[in-house]
Design an enzyme around this catalytic site. Structure first.
Site, PDB file in Angstrom:
ATOM      1  N   HIS A   1       0.814  -1.220   0.000  1.00 17.42           N
ATOM      2  CA  HIS A   1       0.000   0.000   0.000  1.00 17.42           C
ATOM      3  C   HIS A   1       0.845   1.267   0.000  1.00 17.42           C
ATOM      4  O   HIS A   1       1.884   1.356   0.641  1.00 17.42           O
ATOM      5  CB  HIS A   1      -1.044  -0.021   1.109  1.00 17.42           C
ATOM      6  CG  HIS A   1      -0.566   0.046   2.524  1.00 17.42           C
ATOM      7  ND1 HIS A   1      -0.407   1.230   3.195  1.00 17.42           N
ATOM      8  CD2 HIS A   1      -0.255  -0.921   3.419  1.00 17.42           C
ATOM      9  CE1 HIS A   1      -0.021   0.986   4.437  1.00 17.42           C
ATOM     10  NE2 HIS A   1       0.086  -0.309   4.608  1.00 17.42           N
TER      11      HIS A   1
ATOM     12  N   ASP B   1       5.652   1.946   6.983  1.00 17.26           N
ATOM     13  CA  ASP B   1       4.342   1.319   6.764  1.00 17.26           C
ATOM     14  C   ASP B   1       3.596   2.165   5.741  1.00 17.26           C
ATOM     15  O   ASP B   1       3.009   3.181   6.104  1.00 17.26           O
ATOM     16  CB  ASP B   1       3.593   1.238   8.095  1.00 17.26           C
ATOM     17  CG  ASP B   1       2.180   0.696   7.956  1.00 17.26           C
ATOM     18  OD1 ASP B   1       1.854   0.167   6.898  1.00 17.26           O
ATOM     19  OD2 ASP B   1       1.408   0.811   8.932  1.00 17.26           O
TER      20      ASP B   1
ATOM     21  N   GLU C   1      -5.299   1.609   2.342  1.00 17.96           N
ATOM     22  CA  GLU C   1      -5.181   0.436   3.231  1.00 17.96           C
ATOM     23  C   GLU C   1      -5.461   0.817   4.668  1.00 17.96           C
ATOM     24  O   GLU C   1      -6.151   0.106   5.404  1.00 17.96           O
ATOM     25  CB  GLU C   1      -3.776  -0.182   3.107  1.00 17.96           C
ATOM     26  CG  GLU C   1      -3.626  -1.536   3.800  1.00 17.96           C
ATOM     27  CD  GLU C   1      -3.196  -1.464   5.260  1.00 17.96           C
ATOM     28  OE1 GLU C   1      -3.165  -2.519   5.920  1.00 17.96           O
ATOM     29  OE2 GLU C   1      -2.895  -0.369   5.774  1.00 17.96           O
ATOM     30  N   GLU C   2      -4.926   1.969   5.075  1.00 20.37           N
ATOM     31  CA  GLU C   2      -5.004   2.352   6.499  1.00 20.37           C
ATOM     32  C   GLU C   2      -6.416   2.708   6.943  1.00 20.37           C
ATOM     33  O   GLU C   2      -6.668   2.855   8.131  1.00 20.37           O
ATOM     34  CB  GLU C   2      -4.043   3.520   6.788  1.00 20.37           C
ATOM     35  CG  GLU C   2      -2.557   3.196   6.594  1.00 20.37           C
ATOM     36  CD  GLU C   2      -1.984   2.261   7.654  1.00 20.37           C
ATOM     37  OE1 GLU C   2      -2.699   1.905   8.599  1.00 20.37           O
ATOM     38  OE2 GLU C   2      -0.803   1.889   7.521  1.00 20.37           O
TER      39      GLU C   2
ATOM     40  N   HIS D   1       3.363   2.809  13.276  1.00 20.74           N
ATOM     41  CA  HIS D   1       2.409   3.922  13.390  1.00 20.74           C
ATOM     42  C   HIS D   1       2.949   5.047  14.273  1.00 20.74           C
ATOM     43  O   HIS D   1       2.198   5.722  14.982  1.00 20.74           O
ATOM     44  CB  HIS D   1       1.011   3.451  13.845  1.00 20.74           C
ATOM     45  CG  HIS D   1       0.283   2.706  12.743  1.00 20.74           C
ATOM     46  ND1 HIS D   1      -1.009   2.293  12.851  1.00 20.74           N
ATOM     47  CD2 HIS D   1       0.696   2.325  11.518  1.00 20.74           C
ATOM     48  CE1 HIS D   1      -1.369   1.680  11.730  1.00 20.74           C
ATOM     49  NE2 HIS D   1      -0.341   1.679  10.910  1.00 20.74           N
TER      50      HIS D   1
ATOM     51  N   ASP E   1       3.895  -6.055   3.692  1.00 24.89           N
ATOM     52  CA  ASP E   1       3.591  -5.002   4.667  1.00 24.89           C
ATOM     53  C   ASP E   1       4.508  -5.180   5.875  1.00 24.89           C
ATOM     54  O   ASP E   1       5.178  -6.204   6.021  1.00 24.89           O
ATOM     55  CB  ASP E   1       2.113  -5.061   5.097  1.00 24.89           C
ATOM     56  CG  ASP E   1       1.561  -3.688   5.474  1.00 24.89           C
ATOM     57  OD1 ASP E   1       2.343  -2.810   5.906  1.00 24.89           O
ATOM     58  OD2 ASP E   1       0.341  -3.501   5.348  1.00 24.89           O
TER      59      ASP E   1
HETATM   60 CO    CO Z   1      -0.379   0.619   8.993  1.00 25.61          CO
HETATM   61 ZN    ZN Z   2       0.659  -1.241   6.434  1.00 25.44          ZN
END
Ligand code: CO
Ligand code: ZN
Length: 326
Positions: free
Chosen positions: A60, A157, A189-190, A298, A212
């Protein structure tokens, strides 16, 4: 490769606003793909090879971020909503970047900070003018840093997954593939694995691999998890959104062993990936995941190990450059 990681992680692209990062990746893969398309949701889909087996690889492009929602009276203080999963303890003093380049600093009302509505973004530039309108999205901002083999940055990410996909395409350019490999750089995606779902519907793959990041168990009081930074490519076995079919796990493990690639088995107790959405498209798609171990997910200091990244590239290119019998 390090410079590619820098370029992609420093690029701007909160979920739903992937146009800048998509353009950067598109230029990167222009010479590496046989066919490049962008679907109506914004997924960038690159086909390599024209064999019978259709293999989808998903990484992503989007990153978590915020959206300015309300300007406090005559001030530069903007209230905001989350785009993707934000943890309040990562916010105070953090910086965000709006599309027009304005850097905002996140503050919190007197000592509090357990819920998002206590936070605000300072966008004041002393001109008295409003610098960002309500409805403006922003990504977190931090340049990439290196510490030996470790790279530290925002949006590892999943820009690091995008790097694994791009570097695999580069290897396929020389090695060739007996399959049709569809590299999908997905959107949103998030906010709920949205892009992967429509991309998979169009590609209609026989098998899919998501790329990922995954958590590690090597932080102090970390998750009860044996994946560690520097331990090699993480081959997913299970997460809350995906039970990887044993045949897919075996396909990956056997390849890693045959090629002497360091790997570890991943059992993730929180979170999931694009593979969770892909497996449920069309008549169902056997799906797995090659995960890049990452500390501090994150946050703006997501940390990966270059040897792990290389192991993921080697494993993925070994998988897609050989005949697939799934
Ligand atoms: Co993420
Ligand atoms: Zn991710």
């Amino acid at each position: 490769m390090k410079e590619l990681v820098r370029k992609l992680t420093e690029a701007w692209g909160p979920s739903g606003y992937e146009h800048h990062i998509r353009q950067i990746i598109r230029e990167e893969v222009a010479e590496l793909a046989d066919e490049i398309t962008v679907d109506p949701l914004g997924n960038l889909i690159c086909r390599v090879g024209d064999g019978e087996k259709r293999v989808m690889v998903a990484a992503h492009m989007d990153e978590i971020g915020v959206m300015a929602t309300y300007r406090e009276k005559k001030s530069g203080y903007m209230r905001f909503a989350n785009i993707g999963g934000l943890s309040p303890q990562t916010l105070r003093g953090n910086r965000v970047k709006f599309e027009n380049g304005v850097i905002g600093v996140i503050g919190v009302e007197g000592g509090k900070g357990d819920s998002l509505d206590q936070f605000f973004i300072d966008t004041d530039d002393a001109s008295g003018e409003q610098t960002v309108p309500e409805g403006s999205p922003a990504g977190f901002w931090r340049p990439m840093d290196e510490r030996g083999k470790r790279l530290v940055g925002k949006a590892m990410d999943d820009r690091i997954g995008c790097v694994v996909a791009i570097e695999t395409m580069r290897k396929l350019k020389k090695k060739k593939t007996p399959n049709s490999v569809y590299f999908a750089f997905t959107v949103q995606e998030e906010v709920g694995l949205r892009g992967a779902r429509t991309a998979a519907h169009n590609i209609n793959p026989d098998v899919a691999v998501a790329l990922d990041v995954t958590r590690t168990g090597d932080e102090i009081h970390g998750a009860k998890m044996s994946v560690k930074l520097g331990g090699g490519a993480a081959i997913k076995v299970h997460d809350p959104g995906l039970v990887v079919p044993p045949a897919v796990v075996d396909w990956m493990v056997n390849r890693a062993e045959a090629d002497g690639i360091p790997y570890q088995r991943e059992l993730l107790s929180g979170g999931t990936t694009d593979a969770a959405a892909i497996q449920l498209t069309n008549a169902g798609v056997p799906s797995g995941c090659i995960s890049i171990p990452c500390r501090f997910i994150h946050t703006v200091s997501e940390t990966v190990d270059l040897d792990d990244v290389q192991a993921c590239i080697d494993l993925l290119s070994g998988l897609v450059s050989n005949p697939v019998s799934l």
